[in-house]
Design a protein around this motif. Structure first.
Motif, mmCIF file in Angstrom:
data_model
loop_
_atom_site.group_PDB
_atom_site.id
_atom_site.type_symbol
_atom_site.label_atom_id
_atom_site.label_comp_id
_atom_site.label_asym_id
_atom_site.label_seq_id
_atom_site.Cartn_x
_atom_site.Cartn_y
_atom_site.Cartn_z
ATOM 1 N N MET A 1 0.865 -1.194 0.000
ATOM 2 C CA MET A 1 0.000 0.000 0.000
ATOM 3 C C MET A 1 0.898 1.239 0.000
ATOM 4 S SD MET A 1 -3.472 0.441 0.545
ATOM 5 C CE MET A 1 -4.506 1.877 0.723
ATOM 6 N N SER A 2 0.755 2.108 -0.982
ATOM 7 C CA SER A 2 1.591 3.289 -1.059
ATOM 8 C C SER A 2 1.157 4.305 -0.003
ATOM 9 C CB SER A 2 1.507 3.910 -2.447
ATOM 10 O OG SER A 2 0.206 4.388 -2.681
ATOM 11 N N LYS A 3 2.133 5.129 0.414
ATOM 12 C CA LYS A 3 1.842 6.150 1.411
ATOM 13 C C LYS A 3 2.328 7.488 0.865
ATOM 14 C CE LYS A 3 3.075 7.700 6.049
ATOM 15 N NZ LYS A 3 4.001 7.506 7.174
ATOM 16 N N ASP A 4 1.416 8.454 0.742
ATOM 17 C CA ASP A 4 1.793 9.778 0.256
ATOM 18 C C ASP A 4 2.509 10.538 1.359
ATOM 19 O OD1 ASP A 4 0.683 9.376 -2.246
ATOM 20 O OD2 ASP A 4 -1.287 10.152 -1.648
ATOM 21 N N ILE A 5 3.713 11.025 1.044
ATOM 22 C CA ILE A 5 4.472 11.810 2.019
ATOM 23 C C ILE A 5 4.276 13.298 1.770
ATOM 24 C CG2 ILE A 5 6.665 11.906 0.725
ATOM 25 C CD1 ILE A 5 8.035 11.286 3.445
ATOM 26 N N ILE A 6 3.892 13.648 0.526
ATOM 27 C CA ILE A 6 3.588 15.033 0.168
ATOM 28 C C ILE A 6 2.294 15.053 -0.636
ATOM 29 C CG2 ILE A 6 4.308 17.007 -1.257
ATOM 30 C CD1 ILE A 6 7.186 16.323 -0.546
ATOM 31 N N SER A 7 1.413 15.983 -0.295
ATOM 32 C CA SER A 7 0.151 16.161 -1.032
ATOM 33 C C SER A 7 -0.034 17.640 -1.344
ATOM 34 C CB SER A 7 -1.040 15.659 -0.209
ATOM 35 O OG SER A 7 -0.934 14.281 0.064
ATOM 36 N N ILE A 8 -0.146 17.947 -2.620
ATOM 37 C CA ILE A 8 -0.401 19.311 -3.073
ATOM 38 C C ILE A 8 -1.777 19.304 -3.731
ATOM 39 C CG2 ILE A 8 0.472 21.222 -4.483
ATOM 40 C CD1 ILE A 8 2.532 20.265 -2.482
ATOM 41 N N ASP A 9 -2.691 20.088 -3.208
ATOM 42 C CA ASP A 9 -4.065 20.051 -3.712
ATOM 43 C C ASP A 9 -4.557 21.443 -4.099
ATOM 44 O OD1 ASP A 9 -4.848 17.201 -3.452
ATOM 45 O OD2 ASP A 9 -4.398 17.550 -1.344
ATOM 46 N N HIS A 10 -4.758 21.642 -5.412
ATOM 47 C CA HIS A 10 -5.351 22.861 -5.981
ATOM 48 C C HIS A 10 -4.690 24.125 -5.434
ATOM 49 C CE1 HIS A 10 -8.355 20.411 -7.933
ATOM 50 N NE2 HIS A 10 -8.624 19.820 -6.787
ATOM 51 N N VAL A 11 -3.364 24.158 -5.553
ATOM 52 C CA VAL A 11 -2.579 25.269 -5.011
ATOM 53 C C VAL A 11 -2.441 26.403 -6.033
ATOM 54 C CG1 VAL A 11 -0.188 25.927 -4.471
ATOM 55 C CG2 VAL A 11 -1.285 24.053 -3.238
ATOM 56 N N PHE A 12 -2.686 27.622 -5.560
ATOM 57 C CA PHE A 12 -2.460 28.844 -6.331
ATOM 58 C C PHE A 12 -1.475 29.712 -5.547
ATOM 59 C CE2 PHE A 12 -6.471 27.297 -7.778
ATOM 60 C CZ PHE A 12 -6.692 27.788 -9.056
ATOM 61 N N PHE A 13 -0.588 30.389 -6.263
ATOM 62 C CA PHE A 13 0.359 31.304 -5.609
ATOM 63 C C PHE A 13 0.781 32.371 -6.603
ATOM 64 C CE2 PHE A 13 4.715 32.739 -4.929
ATOM 65 C CZ PHE A 13 4.654 33.204 -3.624
ATOM 66 N N ARG A 14 0.853 33.607 -6.125
ATOM 67 C CA ARG A 14 1.437 34.674 -6.932
ATOM 68 C C ARG A 14 2.268 35.584 -6.035
ATOM 69 N NH1 ARG A 14 -4.241 37.481 -8.793
ATOM 70 N NH2 ARG A 14 -5.283 37.289 -6.770
ATOM 71 N N TYR A 15 3.280 36.163 -6.626
ATOM 72 C CA TYR A 15 4.155 37.070 -5.894
ATOM 73 C C TYR A 15 3.470 38.421 -5.703
ATOM 74 C CZ TYR A 15 7.848 33.652 -6.633
ATOM 75 O OH TYR A 15 8.591 32.500 -6.616
ATOM 76 N N ASP A 16 3.959 39.171 -4.723
ATOM 77 C CA ASP A 16 3.379 40.492 -4.433
ATOM 78 C C ASP A 16 3.384 41.364 -5.691
ATOM 79 O OD1 ASP A 16 3.046 39.728 -1.831
ATOM 80 O OD2 ASP A 16 4.884 40.683 -1.104
ATOM 81 N N ASN A 17 2.300 42.078 -5.874
ATOM 82 C CA ASN A 17 2.147 43.040 -6.984
ATOM 83 C C ASN A 17 2.088 42.374 -8.361
ATOM 84 O OD1 ASN A 17 2.316 45.217 -5.097
ATOM 85 N ND2 ASN A 17 4.558 45.043 -5.148
ATOM 86 N N GLN A 18 1.918 41.060 -8.391
ATOM 87 C CA GLN A 18 1.789 40.356 -9.666
ATOM 88 C C GLN A 18 0.328 39.975 -9.886
ATOM 89 O OE1 GLN A 18 4.321 39.622 -11.966
ATOM 90 N NE2 GLN A 18 5.546 41.007 -10.685
ATOM 91 N N SER A 19 -0.181 40.246 -11.076
ATOM 92 C CA SER A 19 -1.574 39.896 -11.357
ATOM 93 C C SER A 19 -1.714 38.429 -11.770
ATOM 94 C CB SER A 19 -2.134 40.792 -12.470
ATOM 95 O OG SER A 19 -1.342 40.665 -13.646
ATOM 96 N N SER A 20 -0.683 37.894 -12.428
ATOM 97 C CA SER A 20 -0.747 36.499 -12.885
ATOM 98 C C SER A 20 -0.167 35.571 -11.826
ATOM 99 C CB SER A 20 0.008 36.328 -14.201
ATOM 100 O OG SER A 20 1.364 36.696 -14.045
ATOM 101 N N TYR A 21 -0.623 34.333 -11.848
ATOM 102 C CA TYR A 21 -0.182 33.347 -10.871
ATOM 103 C C TYR A 21 1.138 32.706 -11.288
ATOM 104 C CZ TYR A 21 -4.667 33.444 -8.438
ATOM 105 O OH TYR A 21 -5.759 33.830 -7.710
ATOM 106 N N ALA A 22 2.062 32.558 -10.324
ATOM 107 C CA ALA A 22 3.298 31.796 -10.549
ATOM 108 C C ALA A 22 2.997 30.300 -10.494
ATOM 109 C CB ALA A 22 4.350 32.155 -9.502
ATOM 110 N N LEU A 23 1.998 29.925 -9.698
ATOM 111 C CA LEU A 23 1.484 28.552 -9.641
ATOM 112 C C LEU A 23 -0.031 28.627 -9.738
ATOM 113 C CD1 LEU A 23 3.582 27.101 -6.641
ATOM 114 C CD2 LEU A 23 4.015 26.782 -9.087
ATOM 115 N N GLU A 24 -0.594 27.840 -10.653
ATOM 116 C CA GLU A 24 -2.041 27.932 -10.889
ATOM 117 C C GLU A 24 -2.691 26.553 -10.879
ATOM 118 O OE1 GLU A 24 -5.173 29.841 -14.152
ATOM 119 O OE2 GLU A 24 -3.007 30.227 -14.325
ATOM 120 N N ASP A 25 -3.461 26.301 -9.833
ATOM 121 C CA ASP A 25 -4.237 25.062 -9.683
ATOM 122 C C ASP A 25 -3.342 23.825 -9.807
ATOM 123 O OD1 ASP A 25 -6.490 23.645 -9.102
ATOM 124 O OD2 ASP A 25 -7.288 23.673 -11.143
ATOM 125 N N ILE A 26 -2.313 23.776 -8.968
ATOM 126 C CA ILE A 26 -1.349 22.666 -8.970
ATOM 127 C C ILE A 26 -1.810 21.577 -8.006
ATOM 128 C CG2 ILE A 26 1.026 21.977 -8.440
ATOM 129 C CD1 ILE A 26 0.885 23.711 -10.877
#
Length: 279
Positions: A1-26
């Motif tokens: 049975m596999s075990k997830d050690i890291i889970s990333i769910d629907h992550v969004f991130f953008r830097y300050d003063n940026q309109s576009s996302y650096a990470l979009e729905d990851i």
């Protein structure tokens, strides 16, 4: 049975003063003991993602879990105990006057007893084959040796996950191969989970799975064999397939029968040698 050690769910991130996302729905998961390569051209979001895994960034939306801990201001230091990062320039990580002092630095900061600290330093340097350099000054070492010392400093803290953030990009081919062989051996010996952030598909070929990033999104993911079938797409994304994959294609044009995938030069040479012996 596999075990997830890291889970990333629907992550969004953008830097300050940026309109576009650096990470979009990851979204993706990493299994314990897996080697995952995250590849992409400069600006694709791969290094931003690496920093989020170590709590240097927090998602604007979505969740990040590491070793069962939800990334937050309250959990950040507990997560950092589980995740070690080796960066592109090892000199930026050195603080000790000798190799053993440098490897001991993180342990001293964490308040380890002296005897335990000495044991961990010696064990970590032995595991990366740098025991004979205990009293050397780090800046006298080669690039590959410096990266192995940087890894020893992380290993001494006994994390569950090691992130290589472009850790081989400044090394010559021999130094890069040396470091990657060390990583593979450590993964097998200690059951480490490895995440390599790179634009080099020669390095990514060593991984169990590859995620391709483009414009802050996951473009494709799969085994190295599957990913390298996307030759034209990879080139359009500013990436380059490994030499062994290119060479196999040219050899087939010349009439060689090479039915399997060869992700390294060594695998291709062995296949050609075996084919020659069977003639």
């Amino acid at each position: 049975m596999s075990k997830d050690i890291i889970s990333i769910d629907h992550v969004f991130f953008r830097y300050d003063n940026q309109s576009s996302y650096a990470l979009e729905d990851i979204s993706f998961h990493v299994e314990k003991g897996e080697w995952l390569a995250i590849v992409g051209h400069n600006g694709s979001g791969k290094s931003t993602l690496a920093k989020m895994l170590n709590g240097l960034h927090f998602p604007e939306k979505g969740t990040v879990r590491v070793c069962g801990l939800l990334l937050s201001e309250d959990s950040i230091w507990d997560i950092r105990k589980q995740v070690g990062m080796v960066f592109q320039h090892p000199d930026n990580q050195f603080v000790g006057t000798t190799v053993q002092d440098d490897v001991a630095f993180g342990l001293e900061n964490s308040g380890f007893p002296h005897d335990e600290m000495v044991k961990r330093v010696h064990d970590a340097l032995k595991s990366v084959k740098m025991s004979e350099f205990l009293d050397q000054e780090p800046h006298h070492l080669s690039g590959g040796q410096k990266q192995r010392v940087a890894m020893a400093g992380i290993l001494a803290l006994q994390p569950e996950v090691i992130i290589l953030d472009e850790a081989t990009s400044m090394l010559d081919p021999l130094g890069r191969d040396d470091v990657l062989k060390t990583v593979r051996a450590l993964k097998a010996q200690k059951g480490l989970t490895v995440i390599s952030i790179t634009h080099d598909l020669e390095e990514a070929a060593k991984a169990d799975r590859i995620i391709i990033m483009n414009k802050g999104k996951i473009y494709k993911e799969g085994s190295p064999e599957k990913v390298f079938l996307m030759e034209e797409e990879l080139i359009k994304l500013g990436l380059d397939i490994p030499f062994s994959v290119k060479m196999k294609k040219e050899l087939i044009k010349q009439g060689f029968e090479l039915p399997n995938s060869y992700l390294t030069d060594e695998e291709l040479v062995n296949a050609l040698w075996t084919s020659h012996l069977n003639e």
